[in-house]
Design a protein around this motif. Sequence first.
Motif, PDB file in Angstrom:
ATOM      1  N   ARG A  21       0.676  -1.027  -0.071  1.00 16.42           N
ATOM      2  CA  ARG A  21      -0.090  -0.311   0.129  1.00 16.42           C
ATOM      3  C   ARG A  21       0.748   1.249  -0.375  1.00 16.42           C
ATOM      4  O   ARG A  21       0.846   2.089  -0.461  1.00 16.42           O
ATOM      5  CB  ARG A  21      -0.547  -0.098   1.289  1.00 16.42           C
ATOM      6  N   LEU A  22       1.773   1.052   1.113  1.00 16.69           N
ATOM      7  CA  LEU A  22       2.516   2.064   0.931  1.00 16.69           C
ATOM      8  C   LEU A  22       3.364   2.447  -0.519  1.00 16.69           C
ATOM      9  O   LEU A  22       3.494   3.633  -0.798  1.00 16.69           O
ATOM     10  CB  LEU A  22       3.806   2.171   2.137  1.00 16.69           C
ATOM     11  N   VAL A  23       3.675   1.693  -0.943  1.00 17.37           N
ATOM     12  CA  VAL A  23       4.899   1.881  -2.460  1.00 17.37           C
ATOM     13  C   VAL A  23       3.641   2.517  -3.515  1.00 17.37           C
ATOM     14  O   VAL A  23       4.489   3.237  -4.313  1.00 17.37           O
ATOM     15  CB  VAL A  23       5.299   0.587  -3.202  1.00 17.37           C
ATOM     16  N   LEU A  24       2.432   2.045  -3.228  1.00 20.40           N
ATOM     17  CA  LEU A  24       1.650   2.072  -4.622  1.00 20.40           C
ATOM     18  C   LEU A  24       1.493   3.544  -4.248  1.00 20.40           C
ATOM     19  O   LEU A  24       1.763   4.913  -5.046  1.00 20.40           O
ATOM     20  CB  LEU A  24       0.469   1.486  -4.412  1.00 20.40           C
ATOM     21  N   ALA A  25       1.085   4.343  -2.922  1.00 23.96           N
ATOM     22  CA  ALA A  25       0.835   5.881  -2.695  1.00 23.96           C
ATOM     23  C   ALA A  25       1.630   6.516  -3.181  1.00 23.96           C
ATOM     24  O   ALA A  25       1.833   7.620  -3.749  1.00 23.96           O
ATOM     25  CB  ALA A  25       0.754   5.353  -1.177  1.00 23.96           C
ATOM     26  N   VAL A  26       3.392   5.764  -2.918  1.00 22.95           N
ATOM     27  CA  VAL A  26       4.594   6.782  -4.048  1.00 22.95           C
ATOM     28  C   VAL A  26       4.740   6.612  -5.361  1.00 22.95           C
ATOM     29  O   VAL A  26       5.411   7.872  -5.600  1.00 22.95           O
ATOM     30  CB  VAL A  26       6.210   5.950  -3.099  1.00 22.95           C
ATOM     31  N   ILE A  27       4.114   5.568  -6.127  1.00 23.03           N
ATOM     32  CA  ILE A  27       4.116   5.450  -7.263  1.00 23.03           C
ATOM     33  C   ILE A  27       3.457   6.304  -7.855  1.00 23.03           C
ATOM     34  O   ILE A  27       3.732   6.730  -8.836  1.00 23.03           O
ATOM     35  CB  ILE A  27       4.088   4.156  -7.686  1.00 23.03           C
ATOM     36  N   CYS A  28       2.410   6.136  -7.099  1.00 18.13           N
ATOM     37  CA  CYS A  28       1.028   7.454  -7.341  1.00 18.13           C
ATOM     38  C   CYS A  28       1.274   8.529  -7.317  1.00 18.13           C
ATOM     39  O   CYS A  28       0.681   9.337  -8.427  1.00 18.13           O
ATOM     40  CB  CYS A  28      -0.084   6.550  -6.992  1.00 18.13           C
ATOM     41  N   GLY A  29       1.518   9.119  -5.864  1.00 18.36           N
ATOM     42  CA  GLY A  29       1.784  10.295  -6.177  1.00 18.36           C
ATOM     43  C   GLY A  29       3.074  10.962  -6.444  1.00 18.36           C
ATOM     44  O   GLY A  29       3.177  12.210  -7.073  1.00 18.36           O
ATOM     45  N   GLY A  30       3.526   9.960  -6.928  1.00 17.59           N
ATOM     46  CA  GLY A  30       5.237  10.249  -7.637  1.00 17.59           C
ATOM     47  C   GLY A  30       4.595  10.700  -9.768  1.00 17.59           C
ATOM     48  O   GLY A  30       5.049  11.679  -9.778  1.00 17.59           O
ATOM     49  N   PHE A  31       3.789   9.968 -10.084  1.00 16.65           N
ATOM     50  CA  PHE A  31       3.297  10.390 -11.416  1.00 16.65           C
ATOM     51  C   PHE A  31       2.417  11.741 -11.102  1.00 16.65           C
ATOM     52  O   PHE A  31       2.269  12.307 -12.325  1.00 16.65           O
ATOM     53  CB  PHE A  31       2.416   9.602 -11.487  1.00 16.65           C
ATOM     54  N   ARG A  38       7.918  19.222 -13.546  1.00 12.96           N
ATOM     55  CA  ARG A  38       7.927  20.201 -14.981  1.00 12.96           C
ATOM     56  C   ARG A  38       7.973  21.435 -15.024  1.00 12.96           C
ATOM     57  O   ARG A  38       8.594  22.552 -15.778  1.00 12.96           O
ATOM     58  CB  ARG A  38       7.182  19.176 -15.992  1.00 12.96           C
ATOM     59  N   LYS A  39       6.521  21.760 -14.349  1.00 12.84           N
ATOM     60  CA  LYS A  39       6.208  23.089 -14.641  1.00 12.84           C
ATOM     61  C   LYS A  39       7.252  24.205 -13.600  1.00 12.84           C
ATOM     62  O   LYS A  39       6.359  25.515 -13.620  1.00 12.84           O
ATOM     63  CB  LYS A  39       4.558  23.657 -14.121  1.00 12.84           C
ATOM     64  N   ARG A  40       7.453  23.578 -12.834  1.00 15.48           N
ATOM     65  CA  ARG A  40       8.820  24.188 -11.748  1.00 15.48           C
ATOM     66  C   ARG A  40       7.614  25.183 -10.218  1.00 15.48           C
ATOM     67  O   ARG A  40       7.501  26.020 -10.160  1.00 15.48           O
ATOM     68  CB  ARG A  40       9.167  24.984 -12.073  1.00 15.48           C
ATOM     69  N   ARG A  41       6.135  24.476 -10.648  1.00 13.32           N
ATOM     70  CA  ARG A  41       5.098  24.893  -9.577  1.00 13.32           C
ATOM     71  C   ARG A  41       6.222  24.408  -7.615  1.00 13.32           C
ATOM     72  O   ARG A  41       7.017  23.384  -7.324  1.00 13.32           O
ATOM     73  CB  ARG A  41       4.203  23.743  -9.693  1.00 13.32           C
ATOM     74  N   PRO A  42       5.514  24.867  -6.773  1.00 10.45           N
ATOM     75  CA  PRO A  42       5.771  25.480  -5.517  1.00 10.45           C
ATOM     76  C   PRO A  42       5.775  24.043  -5.192  1.00 10.45           C
ATOM     77  O   PRO A  42       7.246  23.601  -4.324  1.00 10.45           O
ATOM     78  CB  PRO A  42       4.918  26.285  -5.269  1.00 10.45           C
ATOM     79  N   ALA A  43       4.674  23.296  -5.216  1.00 10.90           N
ATOM     80  CA  ALA A  43       4.349  22.272  -5.065  1.00 10.90           C
ATOM     81  C   ALA A  43       4.781  20.812  -5.627  1.00 10.90           C
ATOM     82  O   ALA A  43       3.604  20.669  -7.197  1.00 10.90           O
ATOM     83  CB  ALA A  43       3.395  21.796  -4.343  1.00 10.90           C
ATOM     84  N   GLY A  44       5.526  20.669  -5.562  1.00 13.99           N
ATOM     85  CA  GLY A  44       6.590  19.296  -7.248  1.00 13.99           C
ATOM     86  C   GLY A  44       6.360  17.931  -6.814  1.00 13.99           C
ATOM     87  O   GLY A  44       5.554  17.176  -5.981  1.00 13.99           O
ATOM     88  N   PHE A  45       6.912  16.811  -7.587  1.00 20.10           N
ATOM     89  CA  PHE A  45       7.417  15.775  -6.898  1.00 20.10           C
ATOM     90  C   PHE A  45       7.413  15.363  -5.437  1.00 20.10           C
ATOM     91  O   PHE A  45       6.499  14.568  -5.304  1.00 20.10           O
ATOM     92  CB  PHE A  45       8.734  15.307  -8.102  1.00 20.10           C
ATOM     93  N   ARG A  46       8.409  15.649  -5.088  1.00 20.31           N
ATOM     94  CA  ARG A  46       8.464  15.109  -3.343  1.00 20.31           C
ATOM     95  C   ARG A  46       7.325  15.275  -2.914  1.00 20.31           C
ATOM     96  O   ARG A  46       7.041  14.531  -2.297  1.00 20.31           O
ATOM     97  CB  ARG A  46      10.193  15.634  -2.492  1.00 20.31           C
ATOM     98  N   THR A  47       6.706  16.843  -2.939  1.00 15.33           N
ATOM     99  CA  THR A  47       5.813  16.939  -2.190  1.00 15.33           C
ATOM    100  C   THR A  47       4.148  16.410  -2.016  1.00 15.33           C
ATOM    101  O   THR A  47       3.966  15.263  -0.618  1.00 15.33           O
ATOM    102  CB  THR A  47       5.192  18.735  -2.397  1.00 15.33           C
ATOM    103  N   HIS A  48       4.194  16.013  -3.579  1.00 19.76           N
ATOM    104  CA  HIS A  48       2.628  15.367  -3.507  1.00 19.76           C
ATOM    105  C   HIS A  48       3.226  13.485  -3.623  1.00 19.76           C
ATOM    106  O   HIS A  48       2.390  13.026  -2.389  1.00 19.76           O
ATOM    107  CB  HIS A  48       2.722  14.956  -5.089  1.00 19.76           C
ATOM    108  N   ILE A  49       4.212  12.658  -3.638  1.00 27.23           N
ATOM    109  CA  ILE A  49       4.908  12.580  -3.179  1.00 27.23           C
ATOM    110  C   ILE A  49       4.278  11.352  -1.028  1.00 27.23           C
ATOM    111  O   ILE A  49       3.705  11.141  -1.164  1.00 27.23           O
ATOM    112  CB  ILE A  49       6.476  11.401  -3.252  1.00 27.23           C
ATOM    113  N   LEU A  50       4.832  12.773  -1.129  1.00 25.15           N
ATOM    114  CA  LEU A  50       4.989  12.756   0.995  1.00 25.15           C
ATOM    115  C   LEU A  50       3.281  13.332   1.726  1.00 25.15           C
ATOM    116  O   LEU A  50       2.871  12.420   2.187  1.00 25.15           O
ATOM    117  CB  LEU A  50       5.599  13.445   1.335  1.00 25.15           C
ATOM    118  N   ILE A  51       2.292  13.627   0.736  1.00 22.32           N
ATOM    119  CA  ILE A  51       1.107  14.002   1.047  1.00 22.32           C
ATOM    120  C   ILE A  51       0.609  12.606   0.735  1.00 22.32           C
ATOM    121  O   ILE A  51      -0.393  12.244   1.401  1.00 22.32           O
ATOM    122  CB  ILE A  51       0.459  15.044  -0.254  1.00 22.32           C
TER     123      ILE A  51
END
Length: 231
Positions: A21-31, A38-51
């Motif tokens: 479940r946690l690995v799937l959350a990391v994959i989905c959040g990362g995508f 890519r658009k250099r927004r304040p909340a990007g790759f790592r932020t979505h993964i952590l959320i």
Amino acid sequence: MLECLNFLRTGEIGWLTTVVRLVLAVICGGFIGLERERKRRPAGFRTHILICLGAAMTTLTSQYIALNLGANTDMARLGAQVIAGVGFIGAGTIIVTKRRQVKGLTTAAGLWTAAIVGLCCGAGFFEGAVLTTLVILMVEFAFVKLEYSVFNSSKAFNLYVEYTGAQNLSAVVDTIKNNGVYIKDIEITKSQGDAAVSCAVFSLKMSKKQPHQMLITLILNLEGVLTVEEL
């Protein structure tokens, strides 16, 4: 639902269930966060993964307390707090620029949706998490061109103009009117950086749908006009 995955949904919360479940959350959040990164927004790759990861862990904790510890508790209670709490993080990504332009709404919505996907992962609703992630990616990547096309050909739009001198503002107004564009409202302020530079935000309406770039180019070529930007 896929019955072959039922062994990961039912019973006590163990190592295998937690890892999947946690690995799937990391994959989905990362995508989900890739497009924002890519658009250099304040909340990007790592932020979505952590959320997404935090939301998944919240649901797992609720289930662990109820199933493994046998506590008489509502398993949806902690998840409900995630949905409300992520709003504070999302609000931090929304800003109003000096040009009266609101930015960060899509990023805030993405963070909130990533939290929902995380709750799905934590609850073992794998199909819902994957399907929602795919739909989010389609919205963020595929629908951008459609949104730009509609936005660029809209009859009503706003222009931000920086200029020097009142006579230059009159030239801008005349150019707009001469091109058959109706001025609904004008907001004039002084630039914070340079006292000699003034700013104006025009609320405009065209008689028919057409690209806005032609009018922007005409205004930008006027004497004394420094910046023209569509809001």
